[in-house]
Design an enzyme around this catalytic site. Structure first.
Site, short mmCIF file in Angstrom:
data_model
loop_
_atom_site.label_atom_id
_atom_site.label_comp_id
_atom_site.label_asym_id
_atom_site.label_seq_id
_atom_site.Cartn_x
_atom_site.Cartn_y
_atom_site.Cartn_z
N ARG A 38 0.75 -1.26 0.07
CA ARG A 38 0.01 -0.15 -0.06
C ARG A 38 0.75 1.47 0.11
NH1 ARG A 38 -5.28 1.82 1.52
NH2 ARG A 38 -5.38 3.69 2.72
N ILE A 64 -7.04 8.01 -1.48
CA ILE A 64 -6.90 6.29 -1.31
C ILE A 64 -7.82 5.90 -0.24
CG2 ILE A 64 -4.83 6.49 -0.07
CD1 ILE A 64 -4.00 3.97 -1.34
N SER A 65 -8.90 5.12 -0.46
CA SER A 65 -9.85 4.66 0.71
C SER A 65 -9.38 3.95 1.71
CB SER A 65 -10.93 3.76 0.06
OG SER A 65 -11.51 4.33 -1.23
N GLN A 66 -9.64 3.89 2.80
CA GLN A 66 -9.27 3.21 4.03
C GLN A 66 -9.35 1.76 3.97
OE1 GLN A 66 -12.34 3.08 6.94
NE2 GLN A 66 -11.17 3.03 8.88
#
Ligand code: SAH
Length: 213
Positions: A38, A64-66
């Protein structure tokens, strides 16, 4: 310690504390989160905080999503190896990479060309499955590759995704954040021509914007 080792530790911690400790149990999903680096999908200055329990800015007012949100949506889709998956809102490309380890082919559409370029560069530097991406308005789907077994939308839609549901295969599932008076993650399922929908959770996403670049 090698920086790579730091990141592997942070990644294992993310999977244990943010995913397994909540309700992510699908072994393939957990394995994909353990594998995909990530930290390469965010600004280098973020470092191992990339594995924190939150979203991060990726430029152009996007995020960027959780990790948990992605894991929850992906697990809810119940992706199988032979599936062809359409993703709307490539963003950083992180979720694209996760999906590619679970499905046969991933097709992804991003509205903002510069984000897509960065995502492409990141994705080409790591091991992924089959991915095809393009710029455009994802709300219109990708008719030349339809139908899709699974569709995932990563930006909040104001209305029922009618065009995307048309491009969903029978037995298919589509997951999307839908915002009316409140915002919910909604799971659509298509069976024998009928579409059913179920609200799964409250959420907060950047809005889906109609039209491209
Ligand atoms: N899963 C991505 C989420 C990125 S945020 C990640 O974790 O990195 C949502 C993305 O949807 C943004 O990059 C935004 O530019 C994109 N987007 C918004 N409207 C869109 C549209 N109509 N078609 C395609 N992408 C869109």
């Amino acid at each position: 310690m090698e920086p790579g080792t730091d990141y592997a530790i942070a990644r294992r911690r993310m999977v244990g504390e943010q995913l397994e400790a909540r309700d992510i149990t699908d072994k393939n999903v957990l394995r994909a989160f353990l594998e995909i680096p990530r930290h390469l999908f965010v600004d280098a200055a973020v470092g191992s905080r990339a594995y924190d329990d939150c979203s991060f800015p990726i430029g152009y007012d996007q995020t960027i999503s959780q990790p948990y949100t992605i894991a929850f949506m992906v697990q809810s889709l119940q992706i199988q190896r032979e599936h062809r998956v359409l993703e709307i809102g490539t963003g950083s490309g992180y979720q694209t990479a996760i999906l590619s380890l679970l499905a046969r082919d991933v097709f992804s559409i991003e509205r903002l060309a510069p984000l897509l370029k960065t995502a492409e560069r990141t994705l080409s530097g790591i091991r992924t499955g089959s991915i095809r991406i393009k710029t455009g308005d994802g709300g219109l789907g990708w008719s030349s590759y339809a139908p899709f077994d699974r569709i995932i939308v990563s930006a909040a839609m104001r209305e029922r995704p009618a065009t995307l549901l048309d491009q969903l295969a029978h037995g298919g599932r589509l997951i999307a954040p839908i915002s009316d008076s409140a915002e919910h993650i909604v799971l659509f399922a298509k069976e024998a021509g009928n579409v059913t929908e179920r609200r799964l959770a409250r959420c907060s996403f950047v809005p889906l914007i109609k039209g491209d670049g």
